[in-house]
Design a protein around this motif. Structure first.
Motif, PDB file in Angstrom:
ATOM      1  N   PHE A  81       0.812  -1.210   0.000  1.00 12.55           N
ATOM      2  CA  PHE A  81       0.000   0.000   0.000  1.00 12.55           C
ATOM      3  C   PHE A  81       0.852   1.270   0.000  1.00 12.55           C
ATOM      4  N   ASP A  82       0.558   2.177  -0.916  1.00 11.93           N
ATOM      5  CA  ASP A  82       1.038   3.554  -0.788  1.00 11.93           C
ATOM      6  C   ASP A  82       0.262   4.197   0.357  1.00 11.93           C
ATOM      7  N   MET A  83       0.736   5.335   0.867  1.00 12.70           N
ATOM      8  CA  MET A  83       0.061   5.992   1.982  1.00 12.70           C
ATOM      9  C   MET A  83      -0.681   7.260   1.566  1.00 12.70           C
ATOM     10  N   ASP A  84       0.070   8.304   1.197  1.00 13.84           N
ATOM     11  CA  ASP A  84      -0.529   9.609   0.923  1.00 13.84           C
ATOM     12  C   ASP A  84      -1.435   9.561  -0.298  1.00 13.84           C
ATOM     13  N   GLY A  85      -2.707   9.866  -0.099  1.00 16.18           N
ATOM     14  CA  GLY A  85      -3.656   9.884  -1.196  1.00 16.18           C
ATOM     15  C   GLY A  85      -4.251   8.533  -1.510  1.00 16.18           C
ATOM     16  N   THR A  86      -3.661   7.463  -0.978  1.00 15.59           N
ATOM     17  CA  THR A  86      -4.159   6.111  -1.220  1.00 15.59           C
ATOM     18  C   THR A  86      -4.918   5.591  -0.007  1.00 15.59           C
ATOM     19  N   LEU A  87      -4.245   5.542   1.138  1.00 12.51           N
ATOM     20  CA  LEU A  87      -4.906   5.110   2.365  1.00 12.51           C
ATOM     21  C   LEU A  87      -5.546   6.280   3.105  1.00 12.51           C
ATOM     22  N   VAL A  88      -4.851   7.397   3.130  1.00 19.47           N
ATOM     23  CA  VAL A  88      -5.365   8.567   3.862  1.00 19.47           C
ATOM     24  C   VAL A  88      -5.303   9.809   2.978  1.00 19.47           C
ATOM     25  N   ASP A  89      -6.173  10.759   3.292  1.00 17.76           N
ATOM     26  CA  ASP A  89      -6.254  11.992   2.515  1.00 17.76           C
ATOM     27  C   ASP A  89      -5.217  12.987   3.024  1.00 17.76           C
ATOM     28  N   SER A  90      -3.962  12.602   2.937  1.00 17.75           N
ATOM     29  CA  SER A  90      -2.890  13.450   3.463  1.00 17.75           C
ATOM     30  C   SER A  90      -2.284  14.370   2.419  1.00 17.75           C
ATOM     31  N   GLU A  91      -2.609  14.155   1.139  1.00 16.53           N
ATOM     32  CA  GLU A  91      -2.087  15.069   0.121  1.00 16.53           C
ATOM     33  C   GLU A  91      -2.607  16.490   0.356  1.00 16.53           C
ATOM     34  N   SER A  92      -3.844  16.605   0.844  1.00 16.52           N
ATOM     35  CA  SER A  92      -4.384  17.935   1.140  1.00 16.52           C
ATOM     36  C   SER A  92      -3.627  18.583   2.286  1.00 16.52           C
ATOM     37  N   VAL A  93      -3.173  17.759   3.227  1.00 17.91           N
ATOM     38  CA  VAL A  93      -2.371  18.269   4.344  1.00 17.91           C
ATOM     39  C   VAL A  93      -1.047  18.822   3.828  1.00 17.91           C
ATOM     40  N   THR A 105       1.330  -7.580   4.374  1.00 12.38           N
ATOM     41  CA  THR A 105       1.145  -6.212   3.897  1.00 12.38           C
ATOM     42  C   THR A 105       2.418  -5.398   4.103  1.00 12.38           C
ATOM     43  N   ALA A 106       2.556  -4.391   3.246  1.00 18.55           N
ATOM     44  CA  ALA A 106       3.649  -3.434   3.398  1.00 18.55           C
ATOM     45  C   ALA A 106       3.102  -2.043   3.142  1.00 18.55           C
ATOM     46  N   LEU A 107       3.648  -1.073   3.838  1.00 19.23           N
ATOM     47  CA  LEU A 107       3.386   0.334   3.569  1.00 19.23           C
ATOM     48  C   LEU A 107       4.599   0.852   2.815  1.00 19.23           C
ATOM     49  N   VAL A 108       4.376   1.364   1.603  1.00 16.30           N
ATOM     50  CA  VAL A 108       5.480   1.805   0.748  1.00 16.30           C
ATOM     51  C   VAL A 108       5.217   3.259   0.380  1.00 16.30           C
ATOM     52  N   THR A 109       5.935   4.169   1.010  1.00 17.02           N
ATOM     53  CA  THR A 109       5.609   5.585   0.901  1.00 17.02           C
ATOM     54  C   THR A 109       6.833   6.446   0.619  1.00 17.02           C
ATOM     55  N   SER A 110       6.592   7.576  -0.036  1.00 15.21           N
ATOM     56  CA  SER A 110       7.665   8.547  -0.274  1.00 15.21           C
ATOM     57  C   SER A 110       7.901   9.439   0.933  1.00 15.21           C
ATOM     58  N   THR A 111       6.999   9.384   1.903  1.00 15.06           N
ATOM     59  CA  THR A 111       7.125  10.204   3.109  1.00 15.06           C
ATOM     60  C   THR A 111       8.229   9.656   4.014  1.00 15.06           C
ATOM     61  N   VAL A 137       0.268  -7.327  -5.228  1.00 15.57           N
ATOM     62  CA  VAL A 137      -0.566  -6.249  -5.749  1.00 15.57           C
ATOM     63  C   VAL A 137      -0.189  -4.967  -5.018  1.00 15.57           C
ATOM     64  N   ALA A 138       0.134  -3.942  -5.779  1.00 18.78           N
ATOM     65  CA  ALA A 138       0.434  -2.626  -5.215  1.00 18.78           C
ATOM     66  C   ALA A 138      -0.780  -1.725  -5.413  1.00 18.78           C
ATOM     67  N   VAL A 139      -1.105  -0.948  -4.388  1.00 19.49           N
ATOM     68  CA  VAL A 139      -2.247  -0.033  -4.445  1.00 19.49           C
ATOM     69  C   VAL A 139      -1.710   1.384  -4.398  1.00 19.49           C
ATOM     70  N   GLU A 140      -1.967   2.153  -5.454  1.00 12.82           N
ATOM     71  CA  GLU A 140      -1.357   3.474  -5.622  1.00 12.82           C
ATOM     72  C   GLU A 140      -2.376   4.516  -6.077  1.00 12.82           C
ATOM     73  N   ASP A 141      -1.970   5.798  -6.008  1.00 12.90           N
ATOM     74  CA  ASP A 141      -2.858   6.871  -6.469  1.00 12.90           C
ATOM     75  C   ASP A 141      -2.191   7.840  -7.429  1.00 12.90           C
ATOM     76  N   SER A 142      -0.871   7.876  -7.490  1.00 11.82           N
ATOM     77  CA  SER A 142      -0.180   8.906  -8.269  1.00 11.82           C
ATOM     78  C   SER A 142       0.584   8.305  -9.443  1.00 11.82           C
ATOM     79  N   PRO A 143       0.852   9.105 -10.474  1.00 10.05           N
ATOM     80  CA  PRO A 143       1.657   8.619 -11.603  1.00 10.05           C
ATOM     81  C   PRO A 143       3.026   8.118 -11.167  1.00 10.05           C
TER      82      PRO A 143
END
Length: 218
Positions: free
Chosen positions: A8-20, A106-112, A163-169
């Motif tokens: 799982f990606d985090m920002d914008g995928t699991l939580v609405d943190s992109e707005s933050v 599961t894994a959390l895979v984030t740019s943060t 399976v990777a779950v993402e929201d951004s290009p």
């Protein structure tokens, strides 16, 4: 059949943190005596801190602006906002729970960075992830495949069965290049259809059985 793991990606995928992040970056721009453009903000989505700060400086016309103080201020401001509470994306909490109940790693895979992820995990639940790969813990962040390759290696599973779950290009490119099957759920940015990437408008209704179908989809 079920995925060997769900990444799982985090920002914008699991939580609405992109707005933050957007709010904090807008505040930082004002502190710098400018206004961050919408195009620059959108270009930052899913990228590393270093890339985001480069875009920030370019957009404000301050190429020689020192990076370290801005990174420190931004990190502390986002930490405050994360700590105030994070909002789950539609269907994300339910999917994560169902994957855990099904016994799928599961894994959390984030740019943060790690320090902010630790705050976010108070909402996400550290027990929900067997592995956490942060943006400041890899040599080459997204869109390079290293983050997802690293996550699969730490879990001891073949990336091609994940399976990777993402929201951004940027995130989609990273997961796809790594060899994972990709489920993309756009948040801040529109995504162009790409072979091998399965798209939905939200994670609502997605469950482990649906993720399993992605492994056999052409």
């Amino acid at each position: 059949m079920k995925p060997a793991a769900v990444l799982f990606d985090m920002d914008g995928t699991l939580v609405d943190s992109e707005s933050v992040w957007g709010d904090a970056l807008a505040e930082l721009a004002v502190r710098a005596g400018g206004v961050l453009s919408d195009s620059a903000r959108l270009a930052m989505v899913g990228t590393s801190m270093a890339r985001s700060m480069q875009l920030f400086r370019d957009d404000l016309g301050q190429p020689d602006r020192p990076e370290a103080p801005d990174v420190h201020w931004l990190t502390e401001r986002v930490r405050e906002l994360f700590a105030a509470g994070m909002v789950w994306r539609p269907g994300a909490m339910e999917l994560l729970s169902a994957v855990r109940v099904a016994g799928i790693p599961t894994a959390l895979v984030t740019s943060t960075g790690r320090s902010l992820v630790e705050v976010a995990l108070k909402t996400l639940g550290p027990e929900n992830f067997d592995v956490v790969v942060c943006g400041d813990e890899v040599q080459k962040p997204k869109p390079d495949p290293e983050p997802y390759v690293t996550a699969a290696a730490l879990l001891g599973v073949p990336i091609t069965a994940c399976v990777a779950v993402e929201d951004s290009p940027s995130g989609v490119a990273s997961a796809l290049a790594a060899g994972a099957r990709v489920l993309a759920v756009p948040a801040e940015l529109e995504l162009t259809p790409v072979d091998g990437v399965h798209m939905r408008t939200t994670l609502t209704g997605v469950d482990p059985a649906y993720l399993a179908t992605l492994l056999t989809a052409v």
